[in-house]
Design a protein around this motif. Structure first.
Motif, PDB file in Angstrom:
ATOM      1  N   LYS A   2       4.473   3.917   8.285  1.00  0.00           N
ATOM      2  CA  LYS A   2       4.237   5.055   7.389  1.00  0.00           C
ATOM      3  C   LYS A   2       5.136   6.197   7.807  1.00  0.00           C
ATOM      4  O   LYS A   2       5.184   6.573   8.971  1.00  0.00           O
ATOM      5  CB  LYS A   2       2.764   5.468   7.482  1.00  0.00           C
ATOM      6  CG  LYS A   2       2.393   6.653   6.637  1.00  0.00           C
ATOM      7  CD  LYS A   2       1.992   6.236   5.253  1.00  0.00           C
ATOM      8  CE  LYS A   2       1.415   7.418   4.496  1.00  0.00           C
ATOM      9  NZ  LYS A   2       2.002   7.622   3.236  1.00  0.00           N
ATOM     10  N   GLN A 159       6.264  -1.563  -5.154  1.00  0.00           N
ATOM     11  CA  GLN A 159       5.809  -1.888  -3.796  1.00  0.00           C
ATOM     12  C   GLN A 159       6.863  -2.659  -3.005  1.00  0.00           C
ATOM     13  O   GLN A 159       7.572  -3.505  -3.568  1.00  0.00           O
ATOM     14  CB  GLN A 159       4.515  -2.721  -3.863  1.00  0.00           C
ATOM     15  CG  GLN A 159       3.358  -2.012  -4.515  1.00  0.00           C
ATOM     16  CD  GLN A 159       3.021  -0.699  -3.829  1.00  0.00           C
ATOM     17  OE1 GLN A 159       3.091  -0.580  -2.614  1.00  0.00           O
ATOM     18  NE2 GLN A 159       2.691   0.313  -4.624  1.00  0.00           N
ATOM     19  N   PRO A 160       6.955  -2.373  -1.688  1.00  0.00           N
ATOM     20  CA  PRO A 160       7.862  -3.154  -0.838  1.00  0.00           C
ATOM     21  C   PRO A 160       7.524  -4.648  -0.932  1.00  0.00           C
ATOM     22  O   PRO A 160       6.341  -5.017  -0.948  1.00  0.00           O
ATOM     23  CB  PRO A 160       7.590  -2.613   0.572  1.00  0.00           C
ATOM     24  CG  PRO A 160       7.039  -1.240   0.358  1.00  0.00           C
ATOM     25  CD  PRO A 160       6.261  -1.316  -0.925  1.00  0.00           C
ATOM     26  N   GLN A 161       8.530  -5.460  -1.020  1.00  0.00           N
ATOM     27  CA  GLN A 161       8.346  -6.899  -1.145  1.00  0.00           C
ATOM     28  C   GLN A 161       8.393  -7.539   0.242  1.00  0.00           C
ATOM     29  O   GLN A 161       9.357  -7.339   0.989  1.00  0.00           O
ATOM     30  CB  GLN A 161       9.427  -7.507  -2.044  1.00  0.00           C
ATOM     31  CG  GLN A 161       9.447  -6.929  -3.449  1.00  0.00           C
ATOM     32  CD  GLN A 161       8.178  -7.237  -4.212  1.00  0.00           C
ATOM     33  OE1 GLN A 161       7.790  -8.389  -4.340  1.00  0.00           O
ATOM     34  NE2 GLN A 161       7.516  -6.204  -4.702  1.00  0.00           N
TER      35      GLN A 161
END
Length: 193
Positions: A2, A159-161
């Motif tokens: 984060k 969204q991050p894959q």
């Protein structure tokens, strides 16, 4: 993982006093740290509780030639502009008035749908934008893709894959976590020798 903001953006100037007058005195960003020795300075201004902008002062640096924000260019290029968020539309109008009164060429107020913005340049020619997020139009909470022909990867969503990069097979061992002194340690640990 984060992230908590931009720790600092590092820019360059040939005139630290003009930079201080603009960023600290006109925009109201506190000057929170300064390093220096002959021929070199590195000063930090507070944008928010988590974000800073820093300037290296090098004697042979000159202002860049103004380029309209977002105008396409050709050839090697690295930076177009930086936008600073404002808490309210009233503060954005107040800042626009301050820039105009100080003689900085400031754009009209522009409605981008999710933000209202004004554009200007600092004394170094750095293209800057100031933006207020329109209430109810939070692209962080509700991403929007308006590109008529998005890239293949953009079509996969916001969204991050997972599983796109190699997994860490050998994490660094805490016993090997060495931190080396750099510029700025003298502010808190005494002068470098």
């Amino acid at each position: 993982m984060k992230f908590n903001g931009i720790n600092h953006l590092a820019m360059a100037t040939g005139d630290m006093d003009a930079t201080i007058r603009f960023w600290r005195d006109l925009l109201g960003m506190r000057l929170v740290a300064g390093l220096g020795e002959p021929g070199f300075r590195h000063y930090f201004f507070e944008i928010s509780q988590t974000d800073l902008i820093a300037f290296f002062e090098w004697p042979d640096v000159g202002p860049v030639k103004p380029k309209n924000h977002g105008q396409p260019v050709k050839g090697p290029f690295i930076f177009d502009h930086v936008s600073f968020g404002m808490d309210s539309i009233d503060e954005l109008w107040e800042l626009k008035d301050k820039l105009d009164a100080a003689g900085f060429d400031c754009s009209d107020m522009i409605d981008h749908g999710f933000i209202y913005s004004v554009y200007a340049f600092d004394p170094n020619g750095i293209p800057i934008e100031f933006s207020w997020s329109v209430e109810g139009k939070d692209i962080r909470r509700h991403p929007v893709m308006g590109d008529k022909e998005p890239t293949k990867l953009a079509r996969e969503g916001a969204q991050p894959q997972p599983n796109r990069w190699s997994e860490v097979e050998k994490p660094s061992q805490p016993s090997l976590h060495h931190i080396y002194p750099g510029a700025g340690t003298e502010l808190f640990h005494g002068m470098k020798k």
